[in-house]
Design a protein around this motif. Structure first.
Motif, short mmCIF file in Angstrom:
data_model
loop_
_atom_site.label_atom_id
_atom_site.label_comp_id
_atom_site.label_asym_id
_atom_site.label_seq_id
_atom_site.Cartn_x
_atom_site.Cartn_y
_atom_site.Cartn_z
N SER A 82 -2.17 10.98 7.44
CA SER A 82 -3.48 10.42 6.55
C SER A 82 -3.10 8.88 6.15
O SER A 82 -4.00 8.20 5.73
N GLY A 83 -1.90 8.72 5.93
CA GLY A 83 -1.77 7.26 5.65
C GLY A 83 -0.61 6.91 4.37
O GLY A 83 -0.77 5.79 3.96
N VAL A 84 0.04 8.08 4.27
CA VAL A 84 1.05 7.88 3.07
C VAL A 84 2.36 7.60 3.87
O VAL A 84 2.83 8.54 4.52
N ASP A 155 -0.32 2.19 10.20
CA ASP A 155 -1.52 1.50 9.72
C ASP A 155 -1.80 2.60 8.20
O ASP A 155 -2.65 2.90 7.92
N PRO A 156 -0.64 2.47 7.39
CA PRO A 156 -0.77 3.22 6.17
C PRO A 156 -1.85 2.51 4.97
O PRO A 156 -2.31 1.63 5.01
N ALA A 157 -2.24 3.36 4.41
CA ALA A 157 -3.11 3.06 3.10
C ALA A 157 -2.34 2.99 1.87
O ALA A 157 -2.79 2.40 0.88
N LEU A 158 -1.42 3.78 1.97
CA LEU A 158 -0.38 3.50 0.93
C LEU A 158 1.11 3.74 1.20
O LEU A 158 1.63 4.54 2.05
N SER A 189 -1.78 -0.86 -0.52
CA SER A 189 -1.42 -0.33 -1.86
C SER A 189 -0.19 -0.15 -1.80
O SER A 189 0.25 0.62 -0.93
#
Lengths: 241, 125
Positions: A82-84, A155-158, A189
């Motif tokens: 999911s992006g962590v 392509d992480p969000a965190l 982030s």
């Protein structure tokens, strides 16, 4: 983020290894687009905090919230998809594989190798020169670049970075942190765990000091810088948050 | 950087939020092998109880049709016991192989580091 919920939040998290508790009620907040530096001496529980945030260790009590949703018990691979994304201490690359093969390992999420390579080489052009070289034969800085490139390929969000500067020359650390600052400007982030604070405080929006399994102080980097010496000398700061 | 948060409204963060909301949580199953081993032990105890009940029942039954029922019950107990043994072996092997794999990875990494260190130019022999 559609809501004002922090991207990552730990509320009273206790966790450890087997019967040994390492975190004794950690409270930590990372806002979207923020760079948070988590600082503290060896054994304070910083890496364990990252292990909890990435789903590798389930809290024995307390809450792990991502995007405002409690995700205690989420599988680490599901969180990663999911992006962590966690870049672990020691880089976590495959030393027996070439740079390209290491990047190929990140195609699990469905991104093509060419897209991953394009992104990685744009971030770290030096890796393109070394693409056929075994990762274990790269310099420490290049290995860390490869680890970061692999992380960014998802392509992480965190993005969580554990001891980015460990074992690296100051000039290489500066170079890596300049890339971190570039990534931060894109809105990513980032949670950075470090023992050595000087460079990381230059790119962080917020900093927190961790001692004995608890976050004892959170504040602006310039405020925190003053208290770090006391923390490293084992003197607990009186200014709890 | 504190004032500006370019990520606040980014499509990636919105997508991330959706993905996190869709996450399936296992909650309390951080160590599935341990839970499987415990389940296997419980199933084995249940199987033993079934066998005891079936043995007592068939001993006291005079009608052969009743005895057949208890034989079927005993066979069910055997099936439960075999299932428990299978589950126990599978969970134990999974734990062992996970540990073994991690150990191999670490040893391999350490060996490579030693090899690279030995091959470094300028190293005295």
């Amino acid at each position: 983020m559609t809501t004002a919920a922090p991207l990552l939040e730990l509320r009273g998290v206790r966790a450890g290894y087997g019967i040994i508790d390492v975190l004794h009620g950690v409270d930590l907040v990372l806002q979207p687009g923020e760079v948070l530096a988590l600082l503290g001496p060896n054994g304070a529980g910083k890496s364990t905090t990252l292990a909890v945030a990435s789903g590798q260790i389930e809290p024995s009590s307390g809450q792990l919230l991502i995007g405002g949703r409690e995700v205690n018990g989420a599988r680490p691979d599901a969180l990663a998809r999911s992006g962590v994304c966690l870049v672990p201490e020691g880089r976590g690359i495959f030393p027996n594989l070439t740079v390209t093969e290491n990047l190929r390992m990140m195609t699990f999420a469905g991104t093509s190798l060419s897209a991953i390579q394009e992104k990685a080489y744009e971030l770290f052009p030096r890796l393109e020169e070394r693409r056929r070289q075994l990762a274990g034969t790269l310099s420490g800085g290049e290995q860390q670049m490869l680890a970061m490139a692999r992380a960014m390929a998802t392509d992480p969000a965190l993005l969580m970075l554990d001891e980015l500067s460990m074992g690296l020359a100051p000039i290489i650390v500066d170079e890596l942190y300049s890339q971190v600052a570039t990534l931060a400007r894109t809105g990513l982030s980032i949670l950075i765990v470090e023992q050595f604070a000087k460079t990381v405080l230059g790119v962080a929006d917020t900093a927190a000091i961790m001692l004995h399994g608890r976050v004892t102080r959170t504040g602006r980097p310039d405020e925190i810088a003053e208290e770090l010496t006391a923390a490293y000398l084992g003197i607990e700061s009186g200014g709890h948050q | 950087m504190t004032e500006e948060r370019p990520g606040d409204e980014s499509p990636r963060l919105q997508e991330f939020q959706t993905q996190v909301e869709d996450l399936r949580l296992s909650g309390g199953r951080a160590n599935p092998e341990r839970a499987a081993v415990r389940l296997a032990l419980v199933l084995f105890v249940v199987a033993v109880v079934i066998e005891i009940v079936a043995f007592n029942g068939s001993s006291s039954a005079s009608d052969s049709r009743d005895q057949t029922d208890f034989v079927i019950l005993a066979l069910l107990g055997v099936v439960v016991a075999l299932g428990a043994v299978g589950l126990f072996i599978r969970a134990s092997l999974t734990r062992y192989f996970r540990y073994w794999l991690v150990r191999l990875v670490y040893e391999d990494r350490a060996n490579t580091d030693r090899l690279i260190d030995a091959l470094r130019p300028g190293r005295e022999k």
